[in-house]
Design a protein around this motif. Structure first.
Motif, PDB file in Angstrom:
ATOM      1  N   ASP A  80       0.851  -1.182   0.000  1.00 17.42           N
ATOM      2  CA  ASP A  80       0.000   0.000   0.000  1.00 17.42           C
ATOM      3  C   ASP A  80       0.884   1.229   0.000  1.00 17.42           C
ATOM      4  OD1 ASP A  80      -2.177   1.521  -0.035  1.00 17.42           O
ATOM      5  OD2 ASP A  80      -2.853   1.083   2.001  1.00 17.42           O
ATOM      6  N   LEU A  82       1.354   4.200  -2.570  1.00 17.39           N
ATOM      7  CA  LEU A  82       1.086   4.953  -3.797  1.00 17.39           C
ATOM      8  C   LEU A  82       2.317   5.742  -4.231  1.00 17.39           C
ATOM      9  CD1 LEU A  82      -0.577   6.229  -6.021  1.00 17.39           C
ATOM     10  CD2 LEU A  82      -1.590   7.767  -4.354  1.00 17.39           C
ATOM     11  N   TYR A 142      -4.920   2.381  -7.250  1.00 18.37           N
ATOM     12  CA  TYR A 142      -5.226   3.013  -5.957  1.00 18.37           C
ATOM     13  C   TYR A 142      -6.563   3.761  -5.993  1.00 18.37           C
ATOM     14  CZ  TYR A 142      -0.647   1.669  -4.276  1.00 18.37           C
ATOM     15  OH  TYR A 142       0.422   0.932  -3.868  1.00 18.37           O
ATOM     16  N   ARG A 145      -9.133   1.331  -5.092  1.00  9.86           N
ATOM     17  CA  ARG A 145      -9.151   1.020  -3.665  1.00  9.86           C
ATOM     18  C   ARG A 145      -9.558   2.231  -2.834  1.00  9.86           C
ATOM     19  NH1 ARG A 145      -4.230  -2.134  -1.592  1.00  9.86           N
ATOM     20  NH2 ARG A 145      -4.889  -4.206  -2.236  1.00  9.86           N
ATOM     21  N   ARG A 147      -8.243   5.202  -2.500  1.00 12.84           N
ATOM     22  CA  ARG A 147      -7.210   5.994  -1.830  1.00 12.84           C
ATOM     23  C   ARG A 147      -7.332   7.473  -2.184  1.00 12.84           C
ATOM     24  NH1 ARG A 147      -5.171   3.968   2.211  1.00 12.84           N
ATOM     25  NH2 ARG A 147      -3.107   4.859   1.878  1.00 12.84           N
TER      26      ARG A 147
END
Lengths: 197, 197
Positions: A80, A82, A142, A145, A147
DNA sequence: GATATTAGATACACGACTGTAGCTCAAGAC
DNA sequence: GTCTTGAGCTACAGTCGTGTATCTAATATC
């Protein structure tokens, strides 16, 4: 009396590979506009007749060489992270752009004659992993997900990293340092995603 | 019998201007690598001997032509309108990039042989209004007036607009629309200045 | 091992561009 | 008006790349 001691005669794949390598080196050194069958053949150490058997002119050889390039490595989003993944994606892109294949693509894109000959198919194949795919892959991952807001991943935003790396390469011609790539990510890409410092 | 009816003989400035125009058109159509004294002379309707009197080879002519180009128009920050001024600056840049001079510069930057011949002086003169000056001028103006934190105006941030316009020109070759430029300003530059939507 | 391919080695005529030389004559300087 | 400069014109030999043809011999295929 054997001057050249029975150099094994190349055929098929092996020979073609040598020619592809030769044309890529040629275009890097001379530029797309100065490619000649003669120089390619000389560098590949093969008679020109061999070239004419398969290709009609130097650009034909070049486009074929690019078509048979191995696809560029894809950035694979890891943990995780980015920021780290973006930097790695830009590193992949910069490395590719400085490779013979990358330089050849740049030469073609700015050469009037070859640009006209680029088929859609070749464009797709050679640039699928270029146009925006380097960081876009990571960003999409991302975004999925959650983010950052997915609607912020516009075409412009997906291009920011590649555009800045490209500009730096055009301006200086030297590989960007890790600090350069970090600066691009921190100062341009992340803010565009609403992820300021 | 007067086929060509006493065409007035050109000299000095007038003739040189014609040659400069010719070489810029040539490089756009043929590319930097395919420039020849012959083609330049033909297009300028002058004998090759005239070219050799002043220049040694086609790239010499081209670099001289660029050196004598009029400097690009500078963006002049107007009212208190950062966004509008940025868009206008990018428009100036895109227009220049699509002009013969702009295309010639692109050809030179990606041509191995001419890149090697580019002097620092010429680089400065031709690119002073390119590298980052288009939007940097505008950004500096508003940073000085405290419209955003001056420390955010980094080299990377100053390059965002030019980089994205350049990438778009490379990808499509067509002039960007006003919407394209607005998107670049709104989605990439302003966020980097902490001026989100 | 016989046969089909096809790379490798010349050779050649053609065209394009090069760089230089020689001359004529128009334009600008005095 | 005379003189000087330099554009316009022509010619030429030399070099390089082109595209084709021809022959040979190595490699793959059966």
């Amino acid at each position: 009396m054997g001057e050249h001691p029975a150099r094994t005669r190349r055929r098929g794949e092996e020979l073609i590979k040598a020619i592809h390598d030769a044309v890529l080196q040629e275009v890097v050194e001379a530029g797309a506009g100065r490619l000649t069958m003669d120089a390619i053949a000389r560098r590949a150490a093969t008679p020109r007749t061999t070239l004419y058997r398969r290709w009609s002119d130097p650009l034909d050889v070049l486009l074929d060489a690019l078509y048979h390039q191995h696809p560029v490595e894809e950035p694979t989003p890891g943990a995780d992270d980015l920021r780290g993944d973006l930097i790695r994606a830009l590193r992949l892109m910069a490395d590719w752009a400085l490779s013979p294949a990358g330089r050849a693509v740049a030469a073609i894109l700015t050469d009037p004659k070859s640009a006209a000959l680029m088929s859609e198919a070749l464009f797709e194949r050679v640039f699928a992993n270029r146009g925006g795919t380097f960081t876009r892959t990571v960003l999409q991952h991302y975004a999925d997900r959650g983010r950052f807001p997915a609607e912020l991943l516009t075409p412009v935003v997906a291009d920011i990293g590649e555009a800045l790396v490209t500009k730096r390469l055009l301006d200086t011609g030297t590989p960007p340092s890790d600090e350069d790539l970090s600066a691009i990510v921190d100062q341009a890409i992340l803010p565009a995603l609403g992820l300021g410092p």
